[in-house]
Every structure is written in structure tokens, then in C-alpha cells.
Design a protein around this motif. Structure first.
Motif, PDB file in Angstrom:
ATOM      1  N   THR A 285     -84.721 -20.573  42.367  1.00  0.00           N
ATOM      2  CA  THR A 285     -83.814 -19.464  42.688  1.00  0.00           C
ATOM      3  C   THR A 285     -84.186 -18.164  41.972  1.00  0.00           C
ATOM      4  OG1 THR A 285     -82.312 -20.093  40.889  1.00  0.00           O
ATOM      5  CG2 THR A 285     -81.928 -21.081  43.066  1.00  0.00           C
ATOM      6  N   ASN A 286     -85.201 -18.177  41.162  1.00  0.00           N
ATOM      7  CA  ASN A 286     -85.600 -16.966  40.426  1.00  0.00           C
ATOM      8  C   ASN A 286     -86.064 -15.876  41.384  1.00  0.00           C
ATOM      9  OD1 ASN A 286     -85.056 -18.044  37.929  1.00  0.00           O
ATOM     10  ND2 ASN A 286     -87.186 -18.578  37.454  1.00  0.00           N
ATOM     11  N   THR A 287     -85.595 -14.664  41.111  1.00  0.00           N
ATOM     12  CA  THR A 287     -86.099 -13.497  41.832  1.00  0.00           C
ATOM     13  C   THR A 287     -86.896 -12.571  40.927  1.00  0.00           C
ATOM     14  OG1 THR A 287     -84.020 -12.320  41.422  1.00  0.00           O
ATOM     15  CG2 THR A 287     -84.203 -13.569  43.487  1.00  0.00           C
ATOM     16  N   ALA A 288     -86.755 -12.718  39.628  1.00  0.00           N
ATOM     17  CA  ALA A 288     -87.505 -11.907  38.668  1.00  0.00           C
ATOM     18  C   ALA A 288     -87.960 -12.814  37.518  1.00  0.00           C
ATOM     19  CB  ALA A 288     -86.659 -10.755  38.139  1.00  0.00           C
ATOM     20  N   LEU A 289     -89.191 -12.628  37.096  1.00  0.00           N
ATOM     21  CA  LEU A 289     -89.739 -13.440  36.008  1.00  0.00           C
ATOM     22  C   LEU A 289     -90.638 -12.569  35.152  1.00  0.00           C
ATOM     23  CD1 LEU A 289     -90.170 -16.189  34.612  1.00  0.00           C
ATOM     24  CD2 LEU A 289     -92.062 -16.598  36.218  1.00  0.00           C
ATOM     25  N   THR A 290     -90.436 -12.652  33.838  1.00  0.00           N
ATOM     26  CA  THR A 290     -91.254 -11.909  32.888  1.00  0.00           C
ATOM     27  C   THR A 290     -91.749 -12.858  31.810  1.00  0.00           C
ATOM     28  OG1 THR A 290     -90.006  -9.861  33.245  1.00  0.00           O
ATOM     29  CG2 THR A 290     -91.332 -10.011  31.236  1.00  0.00           C
ATOM     30  N   LEU A 291     -93.048 -12.929  31.649  1.00  0.00           N
ATOM     31  CA  LEU A 291     -93.678 -13.701  30.576  1.00  0.00           C
ATOM     32  C   LEU A 291     -94.430 -12.710  29.699  1.00  0.00           C
ATOM     33  CD1 LEU A 291     -95.043 -16.811  32.544  1.00  0.00           C
ATOM     34  CD2 LEU A 291     -92.839 -16.528  31.377  1.00  0.00           C
ATOM     35  N   TYR A 292     -93.958 -12.534  28.455  1.00  0.00           N
ATOM     36  CA  TYR A 292     -94.495 -11.485  27.592  1.00  0.00           C
ATOM     37  C   TYR A 292     -95.818 -11.867  26.936  1.00  0.00           C
ATOM     38  CZ  TYR A 292     -89.912  -9.326  28.152  1.00  0.00           C
ATOM     39  OH  TYR A 292     -88.779  -8.751  28.672  1.00  0.00           O
ATOM     40  N   ASP A 293     -96.183 -13.121  26.987  1.00  0.00           N
ATOM     41  CA  ASP A 293     -97.480 -13.527  26.431  1.00  0.00           C
ATOM     42  C   ASP A 293     -97.958 -14.778  27.164  1.00  0.00           C
ATOM     43  OD1 ASP A 293     -99.692 -14.319  24.928  1.00  0.00           O
ATOM     44  OD2 ASP A 293     -98.857 -13.524  23.081  1.00  0.00           O
ATOM     45  N   ALA A 294     -98.845 -14.574  28.135  1.00  0.00           N
ATOM     46  CA  ALA A 294     -99.404 -15.676  28.921  1.00  0.00           C
ATOM     47  C   ALA A 294    -100.809 -16.032  28.469  1.00  0.00           C
ATOM     48  CB  ALA A 294     -99.401 -15.305  30.406  1.00  0.00           C
ATOM     49  N   THR A 295    -101.094 -15.805  27.195  1.00  0.00           N
ATOM     50  CA  THR A 295    -102.440 -16.064  26.693  1.00  0.00           C
ATOM     51  C   THR A 295    -102.837 -17.523  26.849  1.00  0.00           C
ATOM     52  OG1 THR A 295    -102.146 -14.290  25.078  1.00  0.00           O
ATOM     53  CG2 THR A 295    -103.930 -15.856  24.679  1.00  0.00           C
ATOM     54  N   ASN A 296    -101.911 -18.423  26.608  1.00  0.00           N
ATOM     55  CA  ASN A 296    -102.215 -19.857  26.630  1.00  0.00           C
ATOM     56  C   ASN A 296    -101.980 -20.501  27.984  1.00  0.00           C
ATOM     57  OD1 ASN A 296    -102.883 -19.829  23.868  1.00  0.00           O
ATOM     58  ND2 ASN A 296    -100.743 -20.088  23.284  1.00  0.00           N
ATOM     59  N   LEU A 297    -101.790 -19.700  29.007  1.00  0.00           N
ATOM     60  CA  LEU A 297    -101.591 -20.252  30.352  1.00  0.00           C
ATOM     61  C   LEU A 297    -102.888 -20.133  31.136  1.00  0.00           C
ATOM     62  CD1 LEU A 297     -98.051 -18.921  31.385  1.00  0.00           C
ATOM     63  CD2 LEU A 297     -98.661 -21.088  30.305  1.00  0.00           C
ATOM     64  N   PRO A 298    -103.607 -21.231  31.361  1.00  0.00           N
ATOM     65  CA  PRO A 298    -104.849 -21.165  32.137  1.00  0.00           C
ATOM     66  C   PRO A 298    -104.568 -20.937  33.614  1.00  0.00           C
ATOM     67  CG  PRO A 298    -104.347 -23.433  31.575  1.00  0.00           C
ATOM     68  CD  PRO A 298    -103.310 -22.588  30.895  1.00  0.00           C
ATOM     69  N   SER A 299    -105.630 -20.841  34.376  1.00  0.00           N
ATOM     70  CA  SER A 299    -105.479 -20.559  35.799  1.00  0.00           C
ATOM     71  C   SER A 299    -104.642 -21.601  36.536  1.00  0.00           C
ATOM     72  CB  SER A 299    -106.869 -20.435  36.439  1.00  0.00           C
ATOM     73  OG  SER A 299    -106.768 -20.179  37.812  1.00  0.00           O
ATOM     74  N   PRO A 300    -104.798 -22.909  36.298  1.00  0.00           N
ATOM     75  CA  PRO A 300    -103.921 -23.880  36.992  1.00  0.00           C
ATOM     76  C   PRO A 300    -102.440 -23.700  36.665  1.00  0.00           C
ATOM     77  CG  PRO A 300    -105.860 -24.980  36.100  1.00  0.00           C
ATOM     78  CD  PRO A 300    -105.862 -23.588  35.557  1.00  0.00           C
ATOM     79  N   ALA A 301    -102.129 -23.306  35.407  1.00  0.00           N
ATOM     80  CA  ALA A 301    -100.729 -23.090  35.044  1.00  0.00           C
ATOM     81  C   ALA A 301    -100.151 -21.891  35.787  1.00  0.00           C
ATOM     82  CB  ALA A 301    -100.609 -22.902  33.535  1.00  0.00           C
ATOM     83  N   LEU A 302    -100.947 -20.853  36.007  1.00  0.00           N
ATOM     84  CA  LEU A 302    -100.472 -19.704  36.779  1.00  0.00           C
ATOM     85  C   LEU A 302    -100.299 -20.057  38.244  1.00  0.00           C
ATOM     86  CD1 LEU A 302    -102.713 -16.971  35.092  1.00  0.00           C
ATOM     87  CD2 LEU A 302    -100.293 -17.408  34.685  1.00  0.00           C
ATOM     88  N   THR A 303    -101.117 -20.972  38.725  1.00  0.00           N
ATOM     89  CA  THR A 303    -100.936 -21.466  40.094  1.00  0.00           C
ATOM     90  C   THR A 303     -99.618 -22.226  40.224  1.00  0.00           C
ATOM     91  OG1 THR A 303    -103.331 -21.634  40.349  1.00  0.00           O
ATOM     92  CG2 THR A 303    -101.965 -22.884  41.883  1.00  0.00           C
ATOM     93  N   THR A 304     -99.306 -23.022  39.213  1.00  0.00           N
ATOM     94  CA  THR A 304     -98.030 -23.753  39.205  1.00  0.00           C
ATOM     95  C   THR A 304     -96.853 -22.791  39.194  1.00  0.00           C
ATOM     96  OG1 THR A 304     -99.094 -25.552  37.987  1.00  0.00           O
ATOM     97  CG2 THR A 304     -96.696 -25.482  37.962  1.00  0.00           C
ATOM     98  N   LEU A 305     -97.003 -21.685  38.489  1.00  0.00           N
ATOM     99  CA  LEU A 305     -95.935 -20.674  38.445  1.00  0.00           C
ATOM    100  C   LEU A 305     -95.581 -20.206  39.854  1.00  0.00           C
ATOM    101  CD1 LEU A 305     -95.697 -17.688  36.006  1.00  0.00           C
ATOM    102  CD2 LEU A 305     -95.611 -17.240  38.435  1.00  0.00           C
ATOM    103  N   ALA A 306     -96.597 -19.951  40.675  1.00  0.00           N
ATOM    104  CA  ALA A 306     -96.338 -19.471  42.026  1.00  0.00           C
ATOM    105  C   ALA A 306     -95.677 -20.546  42.874  1.00  0.00           C
ATOM    106  CB  ALA A 306     -97.645 -19.020  42.677  1.00  0.00           C
ATOM    107  N   HIS A 307     -96.050 -21.815  42.665  1.00  0.00           N
ATOM    108  CA  HIS A 307     -95.471 -22.893  43.477  1.00  0.00           C
ATOM    109  C   HIS A 307     -94.014 -23.157  43.117  1.00  0.00           C
ATOM    110  CE1 HIS A 307     -99.178 -23.645  45.427  1.00  0.00           C
ATOM    111  NE2 HIS A 307     -99.803 -24.195  44.376  1.00  0.00           N
ATOM    112  N   LEU A 308     -93.640 -23.009  41.832  1.00  0.00           N
ATOM    113  CA  LEU A 308     -92.285 -23.339  41.392  1.00  0.00           C
ATOM    114  C   LEU A 308     -91.323 -22.155  41.440  1.00  0.00           C
ATOM    115  CD1 LEU A 308     -93.048 -25.686  38.346  1.00  0.00           C
ATOM    116  CD2 LEU A 308     -92.624 -26.285  40.737  1.00  0.00           C
TER     117      LEU A 308
END
Length: 624
Positions: A285-308
């Protein structure tokens, strides 16, 4: 070992050698003369003992002893004699044929026998002394060969050969000249040339490190920040507890969305956001998301972000250095409703991925990126063609390929929007190379009427002409202006510009690091925007005086944050006048909440303080 060492030869030596006079012929002639004198009578016996006996006695000498003789020289050049062969002919001609020479071994033996017969009582002691003398004579007679034998590498710690001698490298077996930098082979025996010594990891030319002198303890400068500390609220305590046990995110259950942003900020302080606990911030249900430090998020984790989070309309990712083309393509297809994207550090996203994102999101209204070296003019054209009609905010900060062509594309956005101009924010700060003044003026001509926020910091080609012909001519509703690091701006030019600018009063102004600005510029700013100004940054204005600074307390009643770092005249009394007034016409800034005084040496640790006002950068001297 034998060394084929020859020294320089004189012109006479070369002449004798060309005439057939060599050490061999001279030695034969001397031997023949000695034999003739021995046959002539008893008088020649002594000569034969002194001179002529050398060849015959040399032949009868024991093989265990080495002697320097002419017969040995005649066999070839020897390193023991160096240039003796070249100088022998000249000595034979200049000196008499019969000359006093050193006694041979046989003659020394006869003398020792006579001495023993005369001193029988002291025979034992004398014998030891004679043996020592004999050894020393042998060493003196053949000292060069004895030294060569000593350092040839037969011992555990061979002595260094004489400087200037030739030696064979123990590793590459090439001949080299011995210098004071020559190093012994490890393991031995032998010595190394300079190239092999360096190859082994040792630098023969390295100078020994000079021991550092221990400096006397000096005055240390400590920086004090006066910030009001309040008792933590229940909400802040809960946030701290959650961030402490963030790895147990499954056990936390549903914590709600109200304080998700605060938790994200708390995690960014120690880079605690990981692929395992990032799911705490994900929701369908999120319409806005802010992550202030995504240093430890690799490319697969960012892909998961879009799916969820498929319904996101606003996404901000700071320090997203792992965002690459595959993850960007997932954002393009997995977030169809996205209208605002803000990225800090998308280094790995290439041109094709940017183009695909823009074409898949024609409703994009805000695009903000910082530090993207692969974003080029082709990406900019696709952005304008696909999203130009509805674009409201554009940030291309620290984009390495930014140039005048980008300014022309930004101006084209205003042409696409027509009279209903929506572009209110432009940030083109910190380019690799400054855009030209004419290109930026043309951009403001097309977009200035609707602009509310403008940042052109570090475009160091901008001057007072840009202020008059660009900002002064085309902007009317600007609220936030940032023009830091513009060395061509002058104090008089800025003061005159603000005195005649028809724009509404600003609420935020940043003119930091413009060292030429001073009193006229500050008074012009306060006269134009003082009554509405909430944020003021004049960091680095070293020449502004105390009288002009006091006008800030009189003319900026709405001021909340001010940065006066490296302004030399700021002191304790000035801060007091700003915070509480002086009771003599200066009311002060009642809404002031933050003061930065870095580099203001006149502000001491005893500066006045006020509840609710934080002072940062107070430098005090203390001796440790």
C-alpha cells in the motif's frame, strides 16, 4: 678469483708495446743478464741471489705459496699486478738493471736458520715470532689476492669487496662495478648488482629513515556545539529500541507507517539498512518510500523493492551505488505509477536504461539525480521528449557531462509547456565545467517566469551580467536562490542587483564562499528580502564588518537558520544582539533556531546562549 682489471695506460707504454717491448721480453732479457753475471764470477752470486735467483727459486718454491714473479706475469695479465705489466718496460729503462728487491722465501729461510743457530736459548720464542713475521710478510706480499680470497663468499659473513672493483652478480652472473651501495646476496655467497638487489625487494639506494622529533605539546583547539538537549519522548525511545533490534524485524510485527521515516533516518546513521531488515519499510500500500542510505542494498535487493512496493508514486534512494541497468529496468516496469524519482549516486546506470525509464514514465513530474557520470545529452533529449510537458522539478547536480546543450534542452521544456508553465525547480549545480553565461541567460528567458527554486552553484563563468540580464530580467516569483562559489560576483554588483530586483522577497538565500562580497551585498540583501528571509548563508564573507552584521538583527525578524562561518567580525556580543536584542533598537531574531560560526575566532565558549537556539562551531583553546 681472478679479475681482468687494467688501469689507464700512458702514451709511452703504448709506444713500447707497439715496438715489441713487452713485459715478457723484458723479463727474459733480465733473466739472461743475471745468468751471464752468475757465470762471470763470485761477484755475480750476490746479484743472482738478489735479482737473478727469482726465476729459479720461483720454480723450486712450494706449490702451497703464491708469489708475485715475472715468470707468472709473463704467462699473461694478472689482476694482482693491475698496471704493473704496462709500467714494467718504462721502469726497466729508467732504473739500473741491478736493483734491490724484496727477499724471496728461500732467502728468508736461510736468514731464519742463522738466527736460530745464534740464539738457541730463545729458539722457541723466536720461532713463534718468526712464523708470525713470515705470515705477515706473505700477506703483505700478496695482500690483494688474500683479500679477494677472504671476500669471495667462502665465509659465513664475507667482507665487502673494494669500491671500484669488478664483480660477478651472484644471481644474474653479469659483471658490475662495486659501489658503496652494493649488497650481499641472501643466501650467499657473493654480491648482487643493483638491479637484482631491487628485484629481491631491497632498495640499495634507500636512505635510512630519519627519526622523527617528538614535538612539544601545543595548544589544541576544541570545537564546542551548544545544542539544547531535551528529555526523550516515548516515540523517540521506541524508535531507538526498534533500530537496536532491527535484525529481529519479523518479531516486531506491524509497527505502522507513521514513524517509518524516522526509523529510516535512525538506521542511516550507522548504515544499518540491509536486505534482511529492509522489508520493514516495504508494503503493497506504500505510495512514497525514502531510504536515506542504501549502501548495503545490492542490485537484487533493489529489484525486490520494486516487486514489494508496486504502487509507489514517489521514490527516493540515497547512496544507491549498487543500482545498475537490470535493477533500473525493473524499476521501469515494476513501478508504473511512479511520478517522482530522486537518486543519489546512480553511477552504474547507463544511457539505454535511462532512456527506457523515461519512455515508460511519460507522467513523470519530478526527476532529481546527483552524481551520475553516464547521464549524457541523449538521455536529456529523451527526458524532454517523453516527460517535458508535465515536468515540474529537474535536478542534474554533479553531472559530469553537463554543458550548454543541457541548458538548451531545459529551455525546450518551457516551450513544450506553453503558457501553462509548470517547471518551478531547476538545479544544475556543481558541473565539471561551467556552462556559459549566455546559455544560462537564454534558459532563464524561457523558464524564469515560473521558477521558484534555482541552484547554479559553481558555474564560475557567471558574473554580475548574469544577475542583471538573467535573474533581474526574467524572474519574478523566485523563493529559494543558491549561487555559491561564483568568484566573478562583486560586492557592488550584488548590492546594486538586490537594490533594483523586482522579484518577491526570498525565503532562502545561499551565497556562500563568495569571498569578494561584503557590506554592500549584505545590506542590499536585507533591504530586498530581510522581512521574509528564513535561511541565510554568507559563509566565507571575510570582509563584512560588524556594523553591517548588526543589521541582520534589525531587518531579518523571520530568520531561523544562519551560517556566518569565517566572517571575521562575528563575536559574542553580536550573537547576543541577534538572539535577544540589545535594548537599543535592535529587537533581534526571535525565531532563530540555528547559528553556525565555524572559523569565527572571536566567538568563545562563554558566548551567550538561549533556550531553543543551537550554536555550532564554537572554537575554544585549551592546553592538554
Amino acid at each position: 678469483m681472478s679479475n681482468n682489471v687494467r688501469g689507464p695506460t700512458s702514451a709511452l707504454t703504448e709506444f713500447l708495446r707497439a715496438s715489441g717491448i713487452t713485459p715478457t721480453t723484458v723479463a727474459r732479457r733480465a733473466a739472461t743478464r743475471a745468468q751471464q753475471q752468475a757465470a762471470a764470477g763470485p761477484s755475480g752470486t750476490q746479484v743472482d741471489d738478489a735479482v737473478g735467483a727469482e726465476p729459479s727459486e720461483t720454480r723450486s718454491a712450494p706449490s702451497g705459496r703464491r708469489t708475485r714473479t715475472r715468470s707468472a706475469t709473463a704467462a699473461g695479465y694478472n689482476s694482482d699486478d693491475l698496471d704493473a705489466d704496462d709500467d714494467a718496460a718504462q721502469e726497466e729503462e729508467e732504473k739500473p738493471a741491478v736493483k734491490k728487491r724484496k727477499l724471496t722465501k728461500a732467502a728468508e729461510a736461510k736468514l731464519k736458520a742463522k738466527e736460530k743457530a745464534k740464539t738457541k736459548g730463545k729458539a722457541k720464542g723466536k720461532k713463534g715470532a718468526d712464523e708470525d713475521e713470515d705470515d705477515s710478510e706473505e700477506e703483505e706480499e700478496d695482500a690483494y689476492n688474500a683479500l679477494s680470497k677472504m671476500w669471495s663468499g667462502t665465509g659465513a659473513s664475507p667482507a665487502k669487496p673494494p669500491v671500484g672493483n669488478f664483480e660477478d652478480c651472484a644471481k644474474c652472473e653479469k659483471q658490475f662495478t662495486v659501489t658503496k651501495y652494493t649488497m650481499a646476496a641472501n643466501p650467499g655467497p657473493g654480491f648482487l648488482c643493483h638491479q637484482c638487489a631491487k628485484a629481491s625487494g631491497s632498495d640499495p639506494f634507500k636512505k635510512p629513515a630519519v627519526p622523527k622529533r617528538r614535538k612539544a605539546p601545543a595548544d589544541k583547539r576544541s570545537v564546542v556545539n551548544f545544542e539544547e538537549r531535551r528529555f526523550p519522548t516515548l516515540v523517540s525511545m521506541c524508535i531507538q529500541l526498534i533500530t537496536k533490534h532491527i535484525d529481529d524485524v519479523e518479531a516486531l510485527g506491524d509497527i505502522g507507517t507513521m514513524n517509518v521515516d524516522a526509523i529510516s533516518k535512525a538506521l542511516s546513521k550507522n548504515r544499518g539498512l540491509t536486505p534482511q531488515n529492509a522489508t520493514l519499510f516495504y508494503n503493497i500500500t506504500n505510495t512514497a518510500l525514502t531510504l536515506y542510505d542504501a549502501t548495503n542494498l545490492p542490485s537484487p535487493a533493489l529489484t525486490t523493492l520494486a516487486h514489494l512496493n508496486p504502487n509507489l508514486t514517489t521514490l527516493r534512494l540515497d547512496f544507491c551505488g549498487h543500482l545498475d541497468d537490470p535493477a533500473m529496468n525493473i524499476l521501469s516496469t515494476g513501478l508504473p505509477a511512479l511520478t517522482s524519482l530522486e537518486l543519489l549516486g546512480p553511477f552504474l546506470v547507463r544511457t539505454a536504461a535511462w532512456k527506457d525509464f523515461f519512455t515508460s514514465h511519460p507522467a513523470l513530474t519530478a526527476f532529481r539525480i546527483t552524481q551520475s557520470p553516464r547521464f549524457d545529452i541523449e538521455c536529456m533529449r529523451v527526458l524532454v521528449d517523453s516527460c517535458g510537458q508535465g515536468l515540474e522539478a529537474l535536478r542534474l547536480r554533479e553531472v559530469g557531462k553537463l554543458d550548454d546543450a543541457f541548458c538548451a534542452e531545459v529551455a525546450r521544456i518551457a516551450g513544450m509547456q506553453g503558457e501553462d508553465k509548470k517547471l518551478v525547480e531547476i538545479d544544475l549545480a556543481d558541473p565539471s565545467l561551467s556552462c556559459s553565461e549566455d546559455a544560462i541567460i537564454e534558459m532563464l528567458e524561457a523558464t524564469g517566469a515560473s521558477l521558484r527554486m534555482l541552484n547554479l552553484s559553481k558555474h564560475d563563468l557567471l558574473s554580475d551580467v548574469f544577475l542583471e540580464q538573467g535573474l533581474g530580467a526574467y524572474t519574478r516569483v523566485l523563493e529559494h536562490l543558491t549561487l555559491s562559489h561564483l568568484p566573478l560576483l562583486t560586492d557592488a554588483g550584488v548590492g546594486a542587483f538586490f537594490g533594483s530586483w523586482a522579484n518577491q522577497p526570498l525565503t532562502s538565500l545561499d551565497l556562500a564562499r563568495n569571498a569578494e562580497l561584503g557590506n554592500e551585498a549584505l545590506l542590499g540583501i536585507l533591504g530586498h528580502s530581510g522581512k521574509r528571509l528564513e535561511v541565510l548563508n554568507i559563509n566565507g564573507w571575510k570582509d563584512v564588518d560588524e556594523k553591517a552584521l548588526r543589521w541582520v538583527g534589525k531587518m531579518a525578524p523571520e530568520l531561523r537558520r544562519v551560517d556566518v562561518g569565517w566572517c571575521r567580525e562575528v563575536d559574542d556580543f553580536l550573537l547576543r544582539d541577534w538572539m535577544v536584542g540589545d535594548g537599543k533598537g535592535i529587537p533581534g531574531c526571535a525565531k532563530l533556531r540555528e547559528i553556525k560560526v565555524w572559523g569565527c575566532n572571536k566567538v568563545t565558549a562563554k558566548c551567550p546562549k538561549k533556550s531553543g537556539v543551537s550554536i555550532f562551531g564554537v572554537e575554544s583553546h585549551s592546553v592538554s
